[in-house]
Design a protein around this motif. Structure first.
Motif, PDB file in Angstrom:
ATOM      1  N   ASP A  60     110.023   4.836 -15.652  1.00  0.00           N
ATOM      2  CA  ASP A  60     108.770   4.001 -15.698  1.00  0.00           C
ATOM      3  C   ASP A  60     107.359   3.661 -15.420  1.00  0.00           C
ATOM      4  O   ASP A  60     106.877   3.727 -16.542  1.00  0.00           O
ATOM      5  CB  ASP A  60     109.236   2.987 -14.218  1.00  0.00           C
ATOM      6  CG  ASP A  60     110.316   1.917 -13.972  1.00  0.00           C
ATOM      7  OD1 ASP A  60     111.021   2.064 -15.371  1.00  0.00           O
ATOM      8  OD2 ASP A  60     110.380   1.634 -12.740  1.00  0.00           O
ATOM      9  N   LEU A  61     107.379   5.214 -14.648  1.00  0.00           N
ATOM     10  CA  LEU A  61     105.752   5.846 -15.072  1.00  0.00           C
ATOM     11  C   LEU A  61     105.882   6.363 -16.398  1.00  0.00           C
ATOM     12  O   LEU A  61     104.592   6.066 -17.279  1.00  0.00           O
ATOM     13  CB  LEU A  61     105.325   6.116 -13.988  1.00  0.00           C
ATOM     14  CG  LEU A  61     104.919   6.913 -12.864  1.00  0.00           C
ATOM     15  CD1 LEU A  61     104.866   8.150 -11.971  1.00  0.00           C
ATOM     16  CD2 LEU A  61     103.445   5.954 -12.811  1.00  0.00           C
ATOM     17  N   LEU A  62     106.661   6.900 -16.867  1.00  0.00           N
ATOM     18  CA  LEU A  62     106.616   7.647 -18.279  1.00  0.00           C
ATOM     19  C   LEU A  62     106.620   5.856 -19.110  1.00  0.00           C
ATOM     20  O   LEU A  62     105.829   6.488 -20.523  1.00  0.00           O
ATOM     21  CB  LEU A  62     107.711   8.713 -18.946  1.00  0.00           C
ATOM     22  CG  LEU A  62     107.609   9.713 -18.166  1.00  0.00           C
ATOM     23  CD1 LEU A  62     108.972  10.222 -17.572  1.00  0.00           C
ATOM     24  CD2 LEU A  62     105.927  10.522 -17.948  1.00  0.00           C
ATOM     25  N   LYS A  63     107.269   4.940 -18.967  1.00  0.00           N
ATOM     26  CA  LYS A  63     107.474   4.323 -20.353  1.00  0.00           C
ATOM     27  C   LYS A  63     106.316   3.717 -20.055  1.00  0.00           C
ATOM     28  O   LYS A  63     105.002   3.488 -20.973  1.00  0.00           O
ATOM     29  CB  LYS A  63     108.594   3.231 -19.512  1.00  0.00           C
ATOM     30  CG  LYS A  63     108.726   1.552 -20.997  1.00  0.00           C
ATOM     31  CD  LYS A  63     110.023   1.019 -20.285  1.00  0.00           C
ATOM     32  CE  LYS A  63     109.490   0.069 -21.406  1.00  0.00           C
ATOM     33  NZ  LYS A  63     110.919  -1.060 -20.879  1.00  0.00           N
ATOM     34  N   SER A  64     105.056   3.223 -19.023  1.00  0.00           N
ATOM     35  CA  SER A  64     104.163   2.536 -19.167  1.00  0.00           C
ATOM     36  C   SER A  64     102.923   3.413 -19.166  1.00  0.00           C
ATOM     37  O   SER A  64     101.907   3.372 -20.020  1.00  0.00           O
ATOM     38  CB  SER A  64     103.454   2.720 -17.206  1.00  0.00           C
ATOM     39  OG  SER A  64     104.649   1.575 -16.943  1.00  0.00           O
ATOM     40  N   ALA A  65     102.773   5.073 -19.500  1.00  0.00           N
ATOM     41  CA  ALA A  65     102.320   5.950 -19.941  1.00  0.00           C
ATOM     42  C   ALA A  65     102.018   5.940 -22.103  1.00  0.00           C
ATOM     43  O   ALA A  65     101.570   5.738 -22.187  1.00  0.00           O
ATOM     44  CB  ALA A  65     102.068   7.156 -20.051  1.00  0.00           C
ATOM     45  N   ARG A  66     103.622   5.928 -22.007  1.00  0.00           N
ATOM     46  CA  ARG A  66     103.503   5.713 -23.754  1.00  0.00           C
ATOM     47  C   ARG A  66     102.869   4.349 -24.569  1.00  0.00           C
ATOM     48  O   ARG A  66     102.913   4.405 -24.960  1.00  0.00           O
ATOM     49  CB  ARG A  66     104.719   5.809 -24.320  1.00  0.00           C
ATOM     50  CG  ARG A  66     105.526   6.730 -24.234  1.00  0.00           C
ATOM     51  CD  ARG A  66     107.098   7.198 -24.434  1.00  0.00           C
ATOM     52  NE  ARG A  66     107.635   6.012 -24.021  1.00  0.00           N
ATOM     53  CZ  ARG A  66     108.564   7.055 -22.701  1.00  0.00           C
ATOM     54  NH1 ARG A  66     108.258   8.273 -21.871  1.00  0.00           N
ATOM     55  NH2 ARG A  66     109.450   6.008 -22.402  1.00  0.00           N
ATOM     56  N   GLN A  67     103.408   3.331 -23.502  1.00  0.00           N
ATOM     57  CA  GLN A  67     102.445   2.185 -24.147  1.00  0.00           C
ATOM     58  C   GLN A  67     100.858   2.213 -24.155  1.00  0.00           C
ATOM     59  O   GLN A  67     100.573   1.268 -24.457  1.00  0.00           O
ATOM     60  CB  GLN A  67     103.036   1.040 -23.181  1.00  0.00           C
ATOM     61  CG  GLN A  67     104.766   0.383 -22.612  1.00  0.00           C
ATOM     62  CD  GLN A  67     104.628  -0.600 -22.294  1.00  0.00           C
ATOM     63  OE1 GLN A  67     104.205  -0.415 -21.314  1.00  0.00           O
ATOM     64  NE2 GLN A  67     106.148  -1.134 -22.199  1.00  0.00           N
ATOM     65  N   GLN A  68     100.149   2.704 -22.544  1.00  0.00           N
ATOM     66  CA  GLN A  68      99.133   3.165 -23.080  1.00  0.00           C
ATOM     67  C   GLN A  68      98.571   4.096 -24.152  1.00  0.00           C
ATOM     68  O   GLN A  68      97.804   3.570 -24.946  1.00  0.00           O
ATOM     69  CB  GLN A  68      98.799   3.953 -21.627  1.00  0.00           C
ATOM     70  CG  GLN A  68      99.014   2.565 -20.436  1.00  0.00           C
ATOM     71  CD  GLN A  68      98.256   1.171 -20.796  1.00  0.00           C
ATOM     72  OE1 GLN A  68      96.590   1.391 -20.970  1.00  0.00           O
ATOM     73  NE2 GLN A  68      98.769   0.375 -19.794  1.00  0.00           N
TER      74      GLN A  68
END
Length: 380
Positions: A60-68
């Motif tokens: 979830d962290l990495l997915k959110s980071a890619r979105q940012q």
């Protein structure tokens, strides 16, 4: 694909006249990692998707980071990657992503540290070496950058960005044959690569071969008529030949295509100045400052113009800005001293000239030392 931020530190090529035909900022216009200016920058990739082990919310962290990252909210993306690194400290791509994000914000020392960590975990990844090389170049550490680019090419000889980055640094060092060879190798792989074609053109310009440069750059425009760098090179080549009309035409076109390019504005101002149009030259130099008020070359151009007009008060003010922004600028201190001398300000003139002499000595610039000595003799 993401574009890398502006490269900060670029040495100037040999100059013609007091400011030089090809200034550091003009060379910056063909640097391989300047925002929206070269094929190498266009080829740079955002952090790749990272495969994360299950558990503790890492995915979830990495997915959110890619979105940012996609939203260009780099500080938020960086914070998420940092949290991810605490959960998976052996994932090289997390650290390379952090390196990219630091570089995107101009934090090149932090980028170096993150790329080095990524390479400790995965020493054979050419993209990591390129990011390290770019960051070193942006810090003004060309020796380290060259090592990193060469390491990338040892792993992947066709790594486009590393070839172009290395060629550019060799061009800076006046290793023209080596730079040209790399550009030619790039063209064997990608015959339409504009950065390589333009690079060859600028090598020819630095070798004082304007006719050959015009030939190469005109052929480059056959592949991309909207290349501001090719038009810039043509403008410089025509200026070198004394053809101010075509020089102005080409530089005007370059400025229209890339209106925020400080180097183009400076060269355009020099053409106006050489044509005797001081008002347009001054307004063009001032436009360069509105684009980047930390550009010492723009202050230098304005100062030189004021000095030649005998406006020593304004000249001194601008030369002070040059030396404030670049405390190792021997020429800036020399002309500041000469300006004070013209104002009969002997004390400040001597102080500036002695600073210039110290800097010339540190650079082993005998011609500079001699002209300072001559100026100091006039103060007696």
């Amino acid at each position: 694909m993401r574009r890398f931020p502006r490269q900060l530190a670029v040495s100037s090529l040999r100059s013609i006249g007091r400011l030089g035909l090809i200034s550091g900022l003009t060379l910056l216009a063909i640097a391989p990692s300047v925002t929206a200016q070269t094929q190498a920058a266009k080829q740079w990739k955002k952090p790749a998707p990272i495969t994360a082990p299950a558990g503790e919310g890492l995915e979830d962290l990495l997915k959110s980071a890619r979105q940012q990252v996609d939203a260009k909210n780099y500080p938020a993306a960086l914070a998420l990657y940092e949290r991810a690194s605490m959960l998976d400290g052996k994932n090289a791509r997390i650290y390379s992503g952090m390196g990219y994000l630091h570089a995107s914000q101009g934090n090149y020392q932090a980028a170096v540290q993150n790329y080095q960590q990524a390479l400790r975990l995965d020493p054979k990844e050419a993209d990591f070496q390129y990011g390290l090389g770019f960051s070193y170049a942006s810090l003004g550490q060309p020796d380290n950058a060259i090592v990193a680019y060469r390491n990338a090419l040892a792993t992947n000889p066709r790594h486009l960005n590393s070839n172009l980055g290395l060629a550019f640094l060799l061009l800076q060092r006046q290793q023209y044959d080596a730079a040209t060879l790399i550009y030619q190798q790039v063209l064997k792989v990608d015959s339409r690569n504009m950065a390589a074609r333009e690079g060859i053109g600028f090598v020819l310009l630095e070798q004082r071969r304007p006719d050959d440069a015009i030939n190469v750059l005109q052929r480059a425009l056959g592949f991309d008529t909207k290349s501001s760098r090719a038009h810039l090179g043509l403008g410089l080549a025509y200026l070198m030949k004394g053809d101010k009309t075509n020089s102005l035409k080409s530089l005007d076109q370059a400025a229209r295509l890339d209106p925020r390019n400080v180097g183009i504005q400076l060269q355009l101002g020099k053409v106006y100045e050489s044509m005797g149009d001081s008002d347009r030259a001054l307004s063009t130099y001032q436009r360069a400052l509105t684009l980047d008020n930390q550009t010492s070359e723009a202050y230098r151009a304005i100062a030189d113009l004021y000095y030649t007009q005998g406006d020593y008060g304004n000249a001194a003010s601008q030369y002070r800005e040059v030396t404030r922004l670049d405390s190792n600028n021997a020429e800036g201190f020399y002309w500041l001293g000469k300006t004070y001398q013209s104002q009969n300000n002997r004390s400040d003139a001597e102080q500036a000239l002695r600073k210039a002499k110290d800097l010339y000595k540190s650079q082993n610039a005998d011609d500079g030392i001699r002209k300072v000595d001559a100026a100091l003799e006039q103060l007696k």
